[in-house]
Design an enzyme around this catalytic site. Structure first.
Site, PDB file in Angstrom:
ATOM      1  CG  ASN A  62      33.815 -38.953 -20.688  1.00  0.00           C
ATOM      2  OD1 ASN A  62      33.106 -38.132 -21.270  1.00  0.00           O
ATOM      3  ND2 ASN A  62      34.173 -40.087 -21.231  1.00  0.00           N
ATOM      4  CD  GLU A  88      30.017 -40.718 -31.071  1.00  0.00           C
ATOM      5  OE1 GLU A  88      30.417 -41.770 -30.537  1.00  0.00           O
ATOM      6  OE2 GLU A  88      30.184 -40.471 -32.266  1.00  0.00           O
TER       7      GLU A  88
HETATM    8  P1  NAD Z   1      24.491 -39.050 -18.941  1.00  0.00           P
HETATM    9  O1  NAD Z   1      23.775 -39.874 -19.941  1.00  0.00           O
HETATM   10  O2  NAD Z   1      24.079 -39.128 -17.536  1.00  0.00           O
HETATM   11  O3  NAD Z   1      24.401 -37.509 -19.338  1.00  0.00           O
HETATM   12  C1  NAD Z   1      24.861 -37.035 -20.578  1.00  0.00           C
HETATM   13  C2  NAD Z   1      24.264 -35.668 -20.841  1.00  0.00           C
HETATM   14  O4  NAD Z   1      22.872 -35.811 -21.142  1.00  0.00           O
HETATM   15  C3  NAD Z   1      24.351 -34.692 -19.676  1.00  0.00           C
HETATM   16  O5  NAD Z   1      24.646 -33.408 -20.170  1.00  0.00           O
HETATM   17  C4  NAD Z   1      22.941 -34.731 -19.095  1.00  0.00           C
HETATM   18  O6  NAD Z   1      22.574 -33.559 -18.415  1.00  0.00           O
HETATM   19  C5  NAD Z   1      22.123 -34.903 -20.346  1.00  0.00           C
HETATM   20  N1  NAD Z   1      20.799 -35.484 -20.154  1.00  0.00           N
HETATM   21  C6  NAD Z   1      20.396 -36.355 -19.198  1.00  0.00           C
HETATM   22  N2  NAD Z   1      19.092 -36.672 -19.384  1.00  0.00           N
HETATM   23  C7  NAD Z   1      18.665 -36.001 -20.477  1.00  0.00           C
HETATM   24  C8  NAD Z   1      17.420 -35.918 -21.173  1.00  0.00           C
HETATM   25  N3  NAD Z   1      16.357 -36.616 -20.784  1.00  0.00           N
HETATM   26  N4  NAD Z   1      17.338 -35.118 -22.267  1.00  0.00           N
HETATM   27  C9  NAD Z   1      18.418 -34.431 -22.690  1.00  0.00           C
HETATM   28  N5  NAD Z   1      19.617 -34.459 -22.070  1.00  0.00           N
HETATM   29  C10 NAD Z   1      19.746 -35.246 -20.979  1.00  0.00           C
HETATM   30  O7  NAD Z   1      26.034 -39.437 -19.154  1.00  0.00           O
HETATM   31  P2  NAD Z   1      27.271 -39.001 -18.257  1.00  0.00           P
HETATM   32  O8  NAD Z   1      27.144 -39.716 -16.958  1.00  0.00           O
HETATM   33  O9  NAD Z   1      27.427 -37.525 -18.291  1.00  0.00           O
HETATM   34  O10 NAD Z   1      28.486 -39.609 -19.089  1.00  0.00           O
HETATM   35  C11 NAD Z   1      28.898 -40.930 -18.987  1.00  0.00           C
HETATM   36  C12 NAD Z   1      28.339 -41.734 -20.145  1.00  0.00           C
HETATM   37  O11 NAD Z   1      28.677 -41.139 -21.374  1.00  0.00           O
HETATM   38  C13 NAD Z   1      28.911 -43.121 -20.179  1.00  0.00           C
HETATM   39  O12 NAD Z   1      27.912 -44.061 -20.448  1.00  0.00           O
HETATM   40  C14 NAD Z   1      29.878 -43.078 -21.347  1.00  0.00           C
HETATM   41  O13 NAD Z   1      30.136 -44.291 -21.949  1.00  0.00           O
HETATM   42  C15 NAD Z   1      29.216 -42.105 -22.268  1.00  0.00           C
HETATM   43  N6  NAD Z   1      30.197 -41.492 -23.153  1.00  0.00           N
HETATM   44  C16 NAD Z   1      30.199 -41.817 -24.484  1.00  0.00           C
HETATM   45  C17 NAD Z   1      31.136 -41.278 -25.345  1.00  0.00           C
HETATM   46  C18 NAD Z   1      31.167 -41.613 -26.801  1.00  0.00           C
HETATM   47  O14 NAD Z   1      31.723 -40.855 -27.560  1.00  0.00           O
HETATM   48  N7  NAD Z   1      30.591 -42.700 -27.235  1.00  0.00           N
HETATM   49  C19 NAD Z   1      32.071 -40.384 -24.842  1.00  0.00           C
HETATM   50  C20 NAD Z   1      32.042 -40.049 -23.494  1.00  0.00           C
HETATM   51  C21 NAD Z   1      31.093 -40.609 -22.651  1.00  0.00           C
END
Ligand code: NAD
Length: 484
Positions: free
Chosen positions: A152, A249
């Protein structure tokens, strides 16, 4: 292809390709068009990136903090000079409207580089007098840090993680989300141009498995993830095997509480910002809007009026205020939530459809009223432009209901009663809170969540602690008193 980078990865100061990795299509959400083709990192490239980071970090940690700071400041200046070009790239990568990416994404990344450049040279230790002897402490870098990004805010996330990491003398291997992989590569180029020694900031593309293999590497000291709660749980568990430092996060379902003495225009404006900016794809969004009964009707009427005026459309047009969702999968997820909210009895006040005909993955700004705590729309993170409005009567009641969630990322309160504002905030279980404001995240303020929304903090002085560790040094100044 419109946005094809020179190669998929950036290792040791240069672009690197390995066609053996599985393909990643980069899609412009405004039209669904493929704008770049990349490949996932192979195990050989993971090895190369970590080795290169470990090597480079040994020299970097020995440099004076002001020297490190100078490089980061230069990188920030380059980002600001190329603001327009970078905003366009971010819009292609994410589908966010250009009016947002010009002011929010890369500019907030530049803020982080400037802030941590300024902070690094001020970090000192303690001296602890012990009579004749003494102890002094040094804040040392951790070593090689892994950053894993969500889709995002791809460039902001890359900067928010690399700025404190590099400022404190660490190296970073960054894996962007496979959905938005372009910005981090550009940041790697900018760092080199700014004079960052090769190997200190490497970018590897890939899906979850590439992230997981990085965390398993024994040379890695820390992982900082921005992502969803289920991914956070996996990453945290893997990091625990090697006792690595973590910053998580994660997601949220944050409450925004509006008392009936609040300024109506400000409360409506904040609720819209808290749900519609970036088409609602913001982790800290106030997606449970609790409105006190006395204000409910006027609030909903004004909210519907203002929400219908939001200009949705081509993200590359200057006057577009809301773009599409990031992907087809996200579109399906969000429209599923909307359909189930209707069937559970939530009242659709405005939106709910796909908007004007367009090829991209658009969803209208959507408001549901008469939402109850048990409905799915009040419990689960939607990550789309969908606001749930809930009614409440008393302060105690709303505090209990606001806290009745496993998440704890953010919270907001609108009221003119200053004592009540502080009293309520003190009771809310959330890491990042606002009073009469929402979703402002200046780099000066620590940002992060409690409960399932995460551990650790980004930004502010707090981030320094999450990218360094304390060494304590006992200095014996007298004869050694041995009993043997
Ligand atoms: P996601 O959890 O699907 O993926 C996040 C990242 O983790 C990606 O780069 C993905 O390839 C990687 N990933 C996935 N599985 C993994 C594993 N087993 N080991 C290591 N890496 C792995 O999240 P998304 O769909 O990209 O983003 C949306 C989510 O992120 C929402 O839940 C949102 O709330 C959260 N978010 C949080 C913040 C914050 O600062 N708190 C900011 C932005 C987004």
């Amino acid at each position: 292809m419109k946005a094809q980078p020179k190669a998929s990865h950036f290792i040791g100061g240069a672009y690197v390709e390995d066609m053996a990795g599985a393909e990643i299509q980069v899609i412009y959400p405004g039209t669904g068009e493929v704008i770049a083709l990349l490949h996932e990192a192979t195990p050989a490239l993971v090895e190369q990136a970590v080795a290169s980071a470990a090597r480079a970090q040994k020299e970097w940690r020995r440099m004076r903090p002001v020297e490190r700071a100078r490089v980061l400041t230069r990188a920030a200046a380059i980002i600001r000079e190329r603001g327009e070009e970078l905003a366009q790239l971010e819009t292609l990568d994410t589908g966010k409207p250009i009016q947002e990416t010009r002011v929010a994404d890369w500019p907030s990344g530049a803020d982080a580089l400037e802030y941590f450049a300024g902070l690094a040279p001020t970090v000192t230790g303690e001296t602890i007098p012990l009579g004749q002897d003494m102890v002094y402490t040094i804040r040392e870098p951790l070593g090689v840090c892994v950053g894993i990004g969500a889709w995002n805010y791809p460039s902001q996330i890359a900067c928010w993680k690399s700025a404190p990491a590099l400022a404190m003398g660490n190296a970073m291997v960054f894996k962007p989300s496979e959905v938005t992989p372009l910005g981090a590569l550009r940041l790697a180029e900018i760092f080199i141009e700014a004079g960052l020694p090769a190997g200190l900031f490497n970018v590897l593309q890939g899906r979850g498995a590439v992230g997981a293999s990085l965390i398993s590497d024994s040379r890695v000291a820390k992982v900082s993830l921005t992502g969803s709660v289920p991914t956070g749980q996996k990453v945290y568990a893997k990091a625990a095997e090697g006792l690595r430092h973590v910053t998580m996060e994660l997601g949220g379902k944050s409450p925004l509480i509006i008392f009936d003495d609040a300024s109506l225009e400000d409360a409506v404006g904040a609720a819209m910002l808290a749900n519609f900016y970036s088409a609602g794809q913001v982790c800290s969004n106030g997606t449970r809007v609790f409105v006190q009964k006395g204000l409910k009707d006027r609030f909903l009427a004004r909210l519907a009026e203002r929400s219908r005026l939001i200009r949705m459309g081509d993200p590359q047009e200057d006057d577009t205020q809301m773009g599409p969702l990031v992907s087809q999968a996200q579109l399906e997820k969000v429209t599923g939530f909307i359909a189930r909210a209707k069937s559970e009895g939530a009242q659709l006040v405005t939106g709910g459809g796909r908007g004007a005909s367009n090829d991209g993955w658009f969803v209208e700004p959507t408001v549901f009223a008469d939402v109850t705590d048990q409905m799915e729309i009040a419990r689960e993170e939607v990550f789309g432009p969908v606001m749930a409005v809930l009614d409440f009567e008393t302060e105690d009641e709303v505090i209990t209901r606001a806290n009745a969630t496993e998440f704890g990322l953010a919270a907001g309160v609108f009221t003119k009663d200053i004592a009540r504002a502080h009293r309520v905030i003190a009771e809310l279980e959330a890491g990042t809170c606002w009073i009469n404001a929402y979703n402002l995240t200046p780099v000066e303020a620590p940002f992060g969540g409690s409960k399932l929304s995460g551990v650790g903090r980004e930004n502010g002085h707090a981030a320094v602690e999450h990218y360094s560790q304390v060494k304590s040094v006992y200095l014996g100044l007298g004869p050694v008193d041995a009993p043997y």
